[in-house]
Design an enzyme around this catalytic site. Structure first.
Site, short mmCIF file in Angstrom:
data_model
loop_
_atom_site.label_atom_id
_atom_site.label_comp_id
_atom_site.label_asym_id
_atom_site.label_seq_id
_atom_site.Cartn_x
_atom_site.Cartn_y
_atom_site.Cartn_z
N LEU A 1 94.54 18.72 47.06
CA LEU A 1 93.60 18.18 46.01
C LEU A 1 93.59 19.17 44.73
CD1 LEU A 1 90.64 16.51 48.05
CD2 LEU A 1 92.50 15.63 46.91
N ASP B 1 97.59 22.12 52.77
CA ASP B 1 98.37 22.78 51.94
C ASP B 1 99.63 23.00 52.69
OD1 ASP B 1 99.66 24.35 50.19
OD2 ASP B 1 97.86 24.88 49.12
N ALA C 1 104.34 16.99 46.37
CA ALA C 1 103.21 17.96 46.26
C ALA C 1 103.75 19.27 45.74
CB ALA C 1 102.80 18.47 47.76
N TYR D 1 110.42 25.56 36.37
CA TYR D 1 110.19 24.31 37.10
C TYR D 1 111.30 23.46 37.68
CZ TYR D 1 109.29 19.25 37.77
OH TYR D 1 109.17 17.98 37.96
N ASN E 1 111.21 10.19 32.54
CA ASN E 1 109.91 10.49 32.02
C ASN E 1 109.03 9.29 32.65
OD1 ASN E 1 111.63 12.03 29.94
ND2 ASN E 1 109.47 12.34 29.09
N HIS F 1 102.19 15.66 28.29
CA HIS F 1 103.09 14.79 28.26
C HIS F 1 102.67 13.64 27.16
CE1 HIS F 1 103.95 15.64 32.56
NE2 HIS F 1 105.27 15.82 31.82
N ARG G 1 113.93 9.93 24.94
CA ARG G 1 113.75 10.35 26.48
C ARG G 1 113.80 8.79 26.98
NH1 ARG G 1 114.20 14.41 25.12
NH2 ARG G 1 113.31 16.52 25.41
N1 UFG Z 1 106.23 15.25 22.64
C1 UFG Z 1 105.58 15.16 21.28
N2 UFG Z 1 104.47 15.51 21.37
C2 UFG Z 1 103.39 15.69 22.33
C3 UFG Z 1 104.19 15.83 23.44
C4 UFG Z 1 105.50 15.34 23.63
O1 UFG Z 1 106.37 15.00 20.39
O2 UFG Z 1 102.35 16.05 21.93
C5 UFG Z 1 107.65 14.98 22.66
C6 UFG Z 1 108.50 15.84 23.56
O3 UFG Z 1 108.91 17.02 22.55
C7 UFG Z 1 109.53 15.08 23.72
C8 UFG Z 1 108.91 13.86 24.33
O4 UFG Z 1 107.69 13.97 23.34
O5 UFG Z 1 110.77 15.13 22.89
C9 UFG Z 1 108.66 13.70 25.70
O6 UFG Z 1 107.80 14.97 26.12
P1 UFG Z 1 107.04 14.97 27.56
O7 UFG Z 1 106.58 16.28 27.47
O8 UFG Z 1 106.47 13.70 27.64
O9 UFG Z 1 108.04 14.86 28.61
P2 UFG Z 1 109.52 15.93 28.53
O10 UFG Z 1 110.73 15.01 28.41
O11 UFG Z 1 109.33 17.03 28.05
O12 UFG Z 1 109.25 16.08 30.48
C10 UFG Z 1 109.98 15.37 31.25
C11 UFG Z 1 109.10 15.34 32.55
C12 UFG Z 1 109.35 16.65 33.09
C13 UFG Z 1 110.76 16.85 33.23
C14 UFG Z 1 111.44 16.87 31.79
C15 UFG Z 1 113.10 17.03 31.91
O13 UFG Z 1 107.81 15.13 32.36
O14 UFG Z 1 108.78 16.95 34.56
O15 UFG Z 1 111.25 15.62 31.45
O16 UFG Z 1 113.35 17.73 30.73
F1 UFG Z 1 111.03 18.26 33.66
#
Ligand code: UFG
Length: 324
Positions: free
Chosen positions: A33, A51, A75, A142, A171, A192, A224
């Site tokens: 949790l 855990d 987890a 990560y 994503n 995200h 993405r």
């Molecule tokens: N983005 C923005 N503004 C925000 C948040 C995100 O422009 O406020 C853009 C980011 O720059 C990126 C896209 O939206 O281009 C997606 O970003 P996220 O943070 O939603 O996701 P990521 O692609 O960074 O991350 C995802 C997964 C991770 C994984 C990664 C692999 O959530 O767990 O892909 O690169 F590790």
């Protein structure tokens, strides 16, 4: 099947639990949790607090509950930026957690695991569409910890009678159609895109910062591959059944072969509300394009995503509206 879902009170784990119960399986949840929530626990699932980095917690669980057909592991700590600031927490939780789990699975003769990995293992991909055989070269702790776990699981399968399914998520977003579970909107440290744009759409957040519009993409913003969490959960169910039918271990991407830019996500969300946004500077560590080839998942599991970008945005907004 009798399934142990480690991290089953979290965002993705709880969606798998819902799919398992809809398909009439017996589910035991084990969760500390830390980011999960008791409200996400399905009423038909049995819950144990514990855990996986704690050997005693695991021994206690596996002494009480036995004969699991499959163990699902969710987890993990998963925020890229946080992993850059606190790498050792990521090594401890993600790597030591899986090591302790594998040791106990061996001790208690549990020999099937479905493991959540990530597109972050590819690092800065050399191709726009990632295939499972591509070079892995994580650029943050990560991704590194997830790659170590993938390798640890593979080596264990060499020496023990262990079968595995590894999924590399792209994503993940959206929420269950029942609106009973969804993304953790109470978490103040959101990073995200979909949860953030959802909050902008609902007026909870003033604006979205678009991290860079000078990338080498069709409109300059990052692209993405967005996948609905229910499609992802269904792949886990198929993966478990695949192993239980006696098939070989597998490693698969979970994505859609398709990508959307940040500006395209904004356009798609405008159907629901006005979106205030501002172009800001690039975020460190963001690759310009990250799309999954899902050909192998189609071939091995006959899985393909059924839900579309609009389903992701719609369920995200509806769930957020409901809980906040
Ligand atoms: N983005 C923005 N503004 C925000 C948040 C995100 O422009 O406020 C853009 C980011 O720059 C990126 C896209 O939206 O281009 C997606 O970003 P996220 O943070 O939603 O996701 P990521 O692609 O960074 O991350 C995802 C997964 C991770 C994984 C990664 C692999 O959530 O767990 O892909 O690169 F590790």
């Amino acid at each position: 099947m009798k399934a142990l879902v480690i991290g089953g009170a979290g965002y993705i784990g709880s969606h798998l639990v819902y799919e398992l119960i809809r398909d009439n399986h017996e589910v035991i949840i084990f969760d500390n949790l830390s980011t999960g929530n008791k409200n996400n626990v399905h009423s038909k699932a049995k819950f144990y607090l514990g855990d996986i980095t704690n050997n005693e917690d695991l021994v206690s669980l596996l002494s009480k509950e036995s004969n699991f057909d499959v163990v699902f592991h969710f987890a993990a700590k998963l925020i890229v930026s946080e992993s850059m600031e606190k790498p050792l927490e990521y090594y401890y939780n993600n790597v030591e957690g899986v090591r302790t789990l594998l040791e106990n699975m061996n001790k208690f003769k549990l020999n099937k695991i479905i493991f959540s990995s990530t597109a972050a293992v590819y690092g800065n991909p050399i191709k726009d569409i990632c295939e499972e055989e591509d070079l892995t070269n994580p650029i943050n702790p990560y991704g590194e910890t997830k790659l170590i776990c993938e390798k640890m699981i593979k080596w264990c399968s060499h020496v023990n009678n262990l079968k595995y399914g590894i999924f590399r998520y792209f994503n993940v977003a959206g929420g269950d159609k029942s609106l009973e579970i969804g993304y953790d909107y109470h978490n103040p440290n959101k990073t995200h895109l979909i949860p953030i744009i959802t909050e902008v759409a609902l007026g909870i957040r003033e604006k979205l910062n678009v991290y860079g519009n000078d990338y080498d993409t069709r409109d300059g913003t990052c692209i993405r591959d967005y996948i609905h969490v229910t499609d992802l959960a269904k792949a886990h169910l198929l993966g478990a059944k695949h192993l239980l039918s006696g098939n070989d271990s597998f490693l698969l991407n979970l994505g859609s072969n398709n990508g959307y830019s940040v500006l395209e996500i904004i356009e798609a969300t405008k159907k629901y509300a006005q979106i205030n946004y501002e172009i800001s500077k690039r975020r460190e560590g963001d690759p310009s394009i990250l799309i999954a080839s899902n050909e192998k998942a189609k071939e091995v599991l006959n899985w393909r995503p059924e839900l579309k970008l609009d389903d992701i945005i719609k369920t995200s907004i509806e769930y957020c509206k409901k809980i906040l």
